[in-house]
Design an enzyme around this catalytic site. Sequence first.
Site, PDB file in Angstrom:
ATOM      1  N   ASP A 121      11.767  32.456   5.510  1.00 50.41           N
ATOM      2  CA  ASP A 121      12.293  31.571   6.540  1.00 50.41           C
ATOM      3  C   ASP A 121      13.595  32.218   7.004  1.00 50.41           C
ATOM      4  O   ASP A 121      14.376  32.694   6.188  1.00 50.41           O
ATOM      5  CB  ASP A 121      12.551  30.180   5.957  1.00 50.41           C
ATOM      6  CG  ASP A 121      13.063  29.211   7.003  1.00 50.41           C
ATOM      7  OD1 ASP A 121      12.586  29.281   8.142  1.00 50.41           O
ATOM      8  OD2 ASP A 121      13.945  28.399   6.676  1.00 50.41           O
ATOM      9  N   THR A 168      16.490  31.209   8.273  1.00 50.75           N
ATOM     10  CA  THR A 168      17.770  30.660   7.846  1.00 50.75           C
ATOM     11  C   THR A 168      17.922  30.752   6.330  1.00 50.75           C
ATOM     12  O   THR A 168      17.045  30.324   5.577  1.00 50.75           O
ATOM     13  CB  THR A 168      17.899  29.190   8.287  1.00 50.75           C
ATOM     14  OG1 THR A 168      17.680  29.112   9.691  1.00 50.75           O
ATOM     15  CG2 THR A 168      19.269  28.644   7.959  1.00 50.75           C
ATOM     16  N   ASP A 197      14.483  26.409   2.678  1.00 53.00           N
ATOM     17  CA  ASP A 197      15.576  25.523   2.273  1.00 53.00           C
ATOM     18  C   ASP A 197      15.547  24.186   2.991  1.00 53.00           C
ATOM     19  O   ASP A 197      16.409  23.344   2.765  1.00 53.00           O
ATOM     20  CB  ASP A 197      16.938  26.199   2.507  1.00 53.00           C
ATOM     21  CG  ASP A 197      17.157  26.535   3.979  1.00 53.00           C
ATOM     22  OD1 ASP A 197      16.232  26.323   4.784  1.00 53.00           O
ATOM     23  OD2 ASP A 197      18.266  27.012   4.311  1.00 53.00           O
TER      24      ASP A 197
END
Length: 779
Positions: free
Chosen positions: A302, A304, A534
């Site tokens: 991912d 981020t 996250d």
Amino acid sequence: MSERYLSTIEHGLTTEEVDQRLTAGLKNEPLPPLTRSVKQIFRDNLLTLFNCINVLLAGLVLLTGSYKNMLFLFVVIVNTAIGIFQEIRAKRQVDKLSLLSATKVQVRRDGQKVAIGQDEIVQDDLLLVTRGEQLPVDGLVRETTGLEVDESQITGEADPVIKGPGDELVSGSVILGGHGVVQATQVGHGSFIKQMARAAKQKRRTPSQLLTIINRIIKILTFTIIPLGAGLFVSTMMRGESQNRAILGTVAAMVGMIPEGLVLLTSVALAAGAFTLGRHQVLVRELPAIEALARVDTLCLDKTGTITSGKLVFERVEPWGQHGLPTVERQLAALVTAIDDDNETAQAIKTAFGQPHVQPTEVLPFSSSRKWSGATFDGRTYVMGAPEFIFETVPVELQARIKALAQQGYRVLVLAEVTALTTPKPAQPMTLGLILITDELRPHAKTTFGFFANQDVALKVISGDNPVTVASIAQRAEIKNADQLVDMSQVGVKPDYDQLVADYTVFGRVTPQQKEQLIKAYQRGGHTVAMTGDGVNDLLALKQADCSIAMASGSEATKSLADFVLIDSNFDAMVQVLNEGRRVINNIERVAALYLIKTMYSVALTLIFIFMSHSYPFEPIQLTPISSLMVGIPTFFLALQPDYTRITGRFMKQVMEIAVPAAICVVGYIMVIMILGNKFQLDFETTATLSVLMTGIFSLNALLIAARPLNRFKIGLVVLMAALFVLVFLFAGRIFSLVNLLDWSLAVIYLPLMISAYPVFIILQNGLGKRILSRINWR
């Protein structure tokens, strides 16, 4: 609900009210621990089937009066003690990191916002919930600007549910958007929290391949050891041998069949791996996850928190059309304040413009599935979000400008005025301006991703952001094939996911459901997949992946599902995680063959000597030098050696290449010794000594091969074990019931056997082992 309590919505419970509920037992319960208790560790390590068999065998030896033959029990005790020590050490490390990764719950008490642990919540507490949190208790929504909740863990439906004041929330629900105040109505046993928390943490992944194979071997041995031992004892007694000789022979055979060191080595290696990773601020939630990550060949990132630091910086607003910059900035600042989201984008804009006073009449917070948010204030309605999710068809000129900005590495959002906050897309959007956000690249991103590429781990980027922007950032991080990108919002309702994963590296505008489908497609292609995330939009993908990694700074729901939690949210720690996993598994696979040699030749010899007129060729004490010097001690050190090569499922291959030829050699040479014993009328002690000698030599040859590739340490280790083995014969013969080999009449027999041992072993290994491997695909 009392009127008095209704009047305390801004105040929350008082300290006195909290104490009353604690006294009444109206308190929430802590989450299930990740590790076993010390009592359980002692119980599970001591009360094993093999330990019970060993104690029973020691009791039988006790009846013979030959107390030195009980030495094998001392080795079992030491092995068990090491296992208990290592697991308790790992437990303390994991428990410490669990405390660090635990997210506090925000509650309102005595008019103040305080952070408490989940087990400190009492009934009627007012919880301040926001996006990304998992509700720890059953509750009632008291205040909200618009909550979107994922209740899939309860209902099985993945679609978000809108909750307003007066609506009920069930424990285990995940807040997808918005924030609000929730009153705890059911806590502890009265809620679903225990079932939900346990369900969130239980793994539904494929079990450890290595542990599965080892457990299968143990299961087979469980049904083999006792009947074989009983058969050997009865056979020996029927030949007229003494009871003591029958007992000692049977015990030696059964002790030889038990690979207790293999079970110990596996558990100790995994526990030591968890401890080592804990020192690098990585929380391992399940020991087999270390093996799962070691086998990973595809890592889905991912953007981020992995490629970027997670910090967003507001760059500027570009007015669109005839709208002036000051006006657009004021409208953007008012909109962000009205929505009052706490995601990274909203925080970056709040930092740039502050929070002007505004009174919204309607709010629709950001949702990872909708990808836009909006609010109505001052009689007008505004939205902010991804352009392709706001417009039915993005205007050509606007689309061209957004693409140009995205190629420069900007994350581009649209600020628009609409007539109504309808879903899935707002009504009649009119562009006011473009919001430019930049992502901060992690300091060591290039080095980390370069390491994974060198380790044959394919990197894929799956993000909810604009694919052009994501690809630009991936190229900055030097991820291979980052120019192969696809916009998942344009692939249709039923895309060919197998073709997509074959063609592309960067996936943008991905919904949570699409992330899950992409992971499934990689798995269908035969890949072992790890997923990092996250946020709540990563939950489905994390559940589906073979191995999942979460950041400690991420949502509680994400951390509760992950196999690994990076305590300091530093993705660079994954280098250490991958290395540690590969080191542990590679070394276990390598040395496991040494343990199974003894098991194989013991089973074969038992079957043979049931039908022979000779006694079993060993006594229990005579196996100790072989078990300790050729297997136990060296494998402990070899298991700590660095080996970071990719896992290829070599367990059975190692067994076939090393253990089978060695076991056949041991059995064959012992048969030759029995024949020579008859010819030269050698007594039992002499034939047993020669059998120990040759078994040790073949075990040493196997150790030398298992230690490859050799270095100075490994060569020194093998030489030391060989020297100690020789010293046993020279100076400790009486202790281990061995005769003196410094006898030329015996040398005429054992020297030719010793000289022929290595070439026979190598010929058999290269011939038989490779022939079997060529016919069977051992996995």
